[in-house]
Design a protein around this motif. Sequence first.
Motif, PDB file in Angstrom:
ATOM      1  N   TRP A  33      56.316  10.334   4.019  1.00 36.99           N
ATOM      2  CA  TRP A  33      55.584  11.437   3.381  1.00 36.99           C
ATOM      3  C   TRP A  33      55.430  11.164   1.884  1.00 36.99           C
ATOM      4  O   TRP A  33      54.351  11.345   1.309  1.00 36.99           O
ATOM      5  CB  TRP A  33      56.330  12.746   3.618  1.00 36.99           C
ATOM      6  N   ALA A  34      56.502  10.728   1.242  1.00 34.62           N
ATOM      7  CA  ALA A  34      56.453  10.434  -0.190  1.00 34.62           C
ATOM      8  C   ALA A  34      55.520   9.265  -0.486  1.00 34.62           C
ATOM      9  O   ALA A  34      54.854   9.241  -1.528  1.00 34.62           O
ATOM     10  CB  ALA A  34      57.859  10.141  -0.720  1.00 34.62           C
ATOM     11  N   ASP A  35      55.438   8.296   0.415  1.00 32.30           N
ATOM     12  CA  ASP A  35      54.520   7.175   0.220  1.00 32.30           C
ATOM     13  C   ASP A  35      53.065   7.645   0.257  1.00 32.30           C
ATOM     14  O   ASP A  35      52.226   7.148  -0.517  1.00 32.30           O
ATOM     15  CB  ASP A  35      54.749   6.112   1.283  1.00 32.30           C
ATOM     16  N   ARG A  36      52.746   8.599   1.130  1.00 32.39           N
ATOM     17  CA  ARG A  36      51.393   9.169   1.144  1.00 32.39           C
ATOM     18  C   ARG A  36      51.118   9.925  -0.148  1.00 32.39           C
ATOM     19  O   ARG A  36      50.011   9.870  -0.694  1.00 32.39           O
ATOM     20  CB  ARG A  36      51.221  10.091   2.348  1.00 32.39           C
ATOM     21  N   MET A  37      52.130  10.629  -0.646  1.00 34.85           N
ATOM     22  CA  MET A  37      51.991  11.320  -1.922  1.00 34.85           C
ATOM     23  C   MET A  37      51.670  10.326  -3.033  1.00 34.85           C
ATOM     24  O   MET A  37      50.800  10.582  -3.883  1.00 34.85           O
ATOM     25  CB  MET A  37      53.279  12.089  -2.249  1.00 34.85           C
ATOM     26  N   ARG A  38      52.340   9.189  -3.018  1.00 30.87           N
ATOM     27  CA  ARG A  38      52.072   8.181  -4.046  1.00 30.87           C
ATOM     28  C   ARG A  38      50.632   7.668  -3.950  1.00 30.87           C
ATOM     29  O   ARG A  38      49.974   7.471  -4.978  1.00 30.87           O
ATOM     30  CB  ARG A  38      53.050   7.022  -3.928  1.00 30.87           C
ATOM     31  N   GLU A  39      50.148   7.461  -2.748  1.00 23.59           N
ATOM     32  CA  GLU A  39      48.758   7.029  -2.586  1.00 23.59           C
ATOM     33  C   GLU A  39      47.798   8.032  -3.223  1.00 23.59           C
ATOM     34  O   GLU A  39      46.848   7.639  -3.921  1.00 23.59           O
ATOM     35  CB  GLU A  39      48.425   6.871  -1.105  1.00 23.59           C
ATOM     36  N   ASP A  40      48.043   9.310  -3.004  1.00 23.26           N
ATOM     37  CA  ASP A  40      47.172  10.341  -3.567  1.00 23.26           C
ATOM     38  C   ASP A  40      47.303  10.414  -5.089  1.00 23.26           C
ATOM     39  O   ASP A  40      46.312  10.617  -5.801  1.00 23.26           O
ATOM     40  CB  ASP A  40      47.498  11.699  -2.946  1.00 23.26           C
ATOM     41  N   ILE A  41      48.520  10.247  -5.602  1.00 18.73           N
ATOM     42  CA  ILE A  41      48.731  10.245  -7.053  1.00 18.73           C
ATOM     43  C   ILE A  41      47.978   9.072  -7.693  1.00 18.73           C
ATOM     44  O   ILE A  41      47.287   9.242  -8.709  1.00 18.73           O
ATOM     45  CB  ILE A  41      50.242  10.158  -7.367  1.00 18.73           C
ATOM     46  N   GLU A  42      48.105   7.895  -7.113  1.00 18.68           N
ATOM     47  CA  GLU A  42      47.463   6.717  -7.700  1.00 18.68           C
ATOM     48  C   GLU A  42      45.938   6.830  -7.641  1.00 18.68           C
ATOM     49  O   GLU A  42      45.248   6.434  -8.586  1.00 18.68           O
ATOM     50  CB  GLU A  42      47.964   5.457  -7.007  1.00 18.68           C
TER      51      GLU A  42
END
Length: 275
Positions: A33-42
Amino acid sequence: MTTTAGTIDRAAIEHALMTDGITALKGAFSAAWADRMREDIEAAFEEAIGREGGAVGRGPNRYYVEIHPEQLRGFLDIVSHPWFRAVCETALGPDYKVLELGFDIPFAGAQNQPWHRDFPSPPETYEGRRLTSLAFNLTAVDTTEDMGPFEIAPGTQWERGEDFDHGMFPARETWPRYEAIAQRKLPRRGDMSARSALTLHRGTANRSQLSRPVLVVGVDAPGAGHDAFHDMAMTQDFSDSIPEDVRAHLLGRVVDRLEPIVQQHTIEGLVMGEA
């Protein structure tokens, strides 16, 4: 105070926020879940850095960007999480409002920030010992010592700060006092923390070659007044998809079409360079 997923102790939450000024939940979400969050942040950062007012400098190689809820796939997961809701209700009352969604990114070469709070303390806090706002943080990476971890000076949310520059920056000669009590945080992907943004804190120097993105969710008690600095919005379809008991706590406007946010909440002392 740090708890683990599956346990919600409101008395412990209140005690942590009233003493240290910060509390946390380990494993609120999965690492995936946090990895998907990072994708959206980047993705949001790449869009924001290319336009005027899209990304605000918070010191060398350090940026802050506000986004709309629809830019983050996990937004509803956060604001509907039982621990998130319990912390907000415990600290701010049943009518709390989510009004800010954004992220900080300290890149390689980011320097120590000055000790600061995010806004001047209101009388309700320094006289009445009542918190009127919270900042939730969710890291997008497993934080290590060389990545410029977040530091916080526990208990300083109650300092009046009338002698602080702009009500936010204590004098440099007082920094050793905060350094002596500082707690350095090393959260992992999936962890979620909540703090009073009045508790003095700083980002430290990022000596790694990696960035350290962290999501920020800002929440106010009624009348706290920070909505003037934020402009969260959502489309009608997105608003309609939110359960009513969650939507009642979101301050964002409903619009026909989302427009990029021009950052309003600048903190001048954090733009001026190395502390």
